[in-house]
Design a protein around this motif. Structure first.
Motif, PDB file in Angstrom:
ATOM      1  N   SER A 180      35.316  19.951  39.948  1.00 60.60           N
ATOM      2  CA  SER A 180      36.249  20.310  38.874  1.00 60.60           C
ATOM      3  C   SER A 180      37.552  19.508  38.898  1.00 60.60           C
ATOM      4  N   ARG A 183      43.372  18.781  39.882  1.00 61.43           N
ATOM      5  CA  ARG A 183      42.464  19.905  39.671  1.00 61.43           C
ATOM      6  C   ARG A 183      43.252  21.062  39.081  1.00 61.43           C
ATOM      7  N   TYR A 184      42.810  21.539  37.955  1.00 57.50           N
ATOM      8  CA  TYR A 184      43.505  22.612  37.260  1.00 57.50           C
ATOM      9  C   TYR A 184      42.821  23.948  37.492  1.00 57.50           C
ATOM     10  N   TYR A 185      43.634  24.949  37.759  1.00 58.65           N
ATOM     11  CA  TYR A 185      43.188  26.317  37.916  1.00 58.65           C
ATOM     12  C   TYR A 185      43.837  27.168  36.836  1.00 58.65           C
ATOM     13  N   ASP A 215      47.515  27.327  38.178  1.00 56.65           N
ATOM     14  CA  ASP A 215      48.039  26.319  39.088  1.00 56.65           C
ATOM     15  C   ASP A 215      47.342  24.989  38.859  1.00 56.65           C
ATOM     16  N   ARG A 245      46.532  21.404  41.286  1.00 56.57           N
ATOM     17  CA  ARG A 245      46.606  20.788  42.591  1.00 56.57           C
ATOM     18  C   ARG A 245      46.461  19.276  42.440  1.00 56.57           C
TER      19      ARG A 245
END
Length: 119
Positions: free
Chosen positions: A30, A99-101, A104, A106
């Protein structure tokens, strides 16, 4: 942890070309956006180009028409084709992966590869 390793930097004459490569490994699921930043001597790190997993690209104005970013999702790799290089392109070039949550993001960085444009 995502590991990013750049390669392809070196010394070229003005007007020459280089192709930078960045390979991602580790926890690489992801990854949404990959890109290239650079930092010249005495300067801040700046965005050169980025590309989403869907292929949407974004370029800094100073490289438009000269650089091309591309991505191979299957190989978890991103590339930067640099043509018509100028002395002011001299910098350390860093690979970036985001990397997107839900709440958040990262960011991961490679160690950098030196590009020197000089006669």
């Amino acid at each position: 942890q995502v590991q990013l390793v750049e390669s392809g930097g070196g010394l070229v004459q003005p007007g020459g070309s280089l192709r930078l490569s960045c390979a991602a490994s580790g926890s690489i699921s992801s990854i949404n956006v990959m890109g290239w930043y650079r930092q010249g001597p005495g300067k801040q790190r700046e965005l050169v180009a980025s590309i989403t997993s869907g292929g949407m690209t974004n370029y800094a104005n100073f490289v438009k028409g000269r650089f091309t970013i591309s991505r191979d999702n299957a190989k978890n790799a991103v590339y930067l084709q640099m043509n018509s290089l100028k002395p002011e392109d001299t910098a350390v070039y860093y690979c970036n992966a985001d990397r997107y949550y839900i709440k958040d993001v990262r960011r991961y960085w490679g160690q950098g590869t030196q590009v020197t444009v000089s006669s």
